[in-house]
Design an enzyme around this catalytic site. Structure first.
Site, mmCIF file in Angstrom:
data_model
loop_
_atom_site.group_PDB
_atom_site.id
_atom_site.type_symbol
_atom_site.label_atom_id
_atom_site.label_comp_id
_atom_site.label_asym_id
_atom_site.label_seq_id
_atom_site.Cartn_x
_atom_site.Cartn_y
_atom_site.Cartn_z
ATOM 1 N N ASP A 122 0.855 -1.183 0.000
ATOM 2 C CA ASP A 122 0.000 0.000 0.000
ATOM 3 C C ASP A 122 0.894 1.237 0.000
ATOM 4 O O ASP A 122 2.005 1.205 0.535
ATOM 5 C CB ASP A 122 -0.899 0.019 1.234
ATOM 6 N N ASP A 138 -7.135 -1.313 -4.519
ATOM 7 C CA ASP A 138 -8.187 -0.870 -3.600
ATOM 8 C C ASP A 138 -9.068 0.194 -4.245
ATOM 9 O O ASP A 138 -10.284 0.231 -4.021
ATOM 10 C CB ASP A 138 -7.580 -0.314 -2.308
#
Length: 175
Positions: A122, A138
């Site tokens: 991330d 995401d």
């Protein structure tokens, strides 16, 4: 299978590959450019690129549940494949197609990370609101989910999903 349906399947697969590649390239760049570095500020005190190895789900839930996440991703991919295969060849389902491919791409992108690294890379961080750090996969899932909710609420009617209900068709035939 009709030519039109085959054409849509090929477009779906190509779009899926493109989205997965984009996700994986951005994660690769995050590893190469951001890992072991200070966060890179894009907008002062608002948005930054901040490397994180996430072994959980959204908001850090369910840490270290790799097998569970892979199982869920595979189940989602089977459901999406079934719905895409059953979806009629009509332009009113184009947004549904796009949305389902985006969700599948996000699921596959994060599943690749889990299999490869045991965590998901991330790197997007909205510092202003302390939003959990996230990635391109995401974004696919979030945007697609919002699109699906909107089209279900404002565009599709109940009968537009009758192609998924096998029992309803049999009942009509018997009646």
């Amino acid at each position: 299978m009709s030519k039109h349906k085959l054409k849509w399947m090929i477009i779906d697969i190509l779009f899926l590959i493109l989205l997965i590649a984009l996700d994986q390239i951005t994660k690769y760049l995050a590893v190469v450019k951001l890992k072991d570095q200070e966060p890179f500020e894009i907008i002062h005190k608002v948005f930054e690129l901040h490397y994180l190895e996430n072994s959980g789900a959204a908001f850090g839930m369910l840490q270290n549940q790799k097998i569970f996440f892979i199982f869920v991703a595979v189940a989602i991919l089977f459901i999406i494949s079934y719905v895409l295969f059953k979806t009629p060849d009509h332009k009113k389902y184009n947004v549904l197609h796009l949305s389902l491919i985006m969700i599948a791409s996000g699921a596959i992108g994060n599943m690749i990370d889990r299999i490869r690294y045991d965590y998901v890379v991330d790197f997007f961080y909205f510092k202003l609101i302390n939003f959990p750090i996230f990635n391109v996969a995401d974004i696919y899932v979030t945007v697609a989910t919002v699109l699906i909710v909107l089209i279900i609420i404002f565009v599709y009617k109940e009968d537009d999903f009758s192609f998924l209900n096998m029992k309803q068709k049999r009942y009509r035939q018997i009646k």
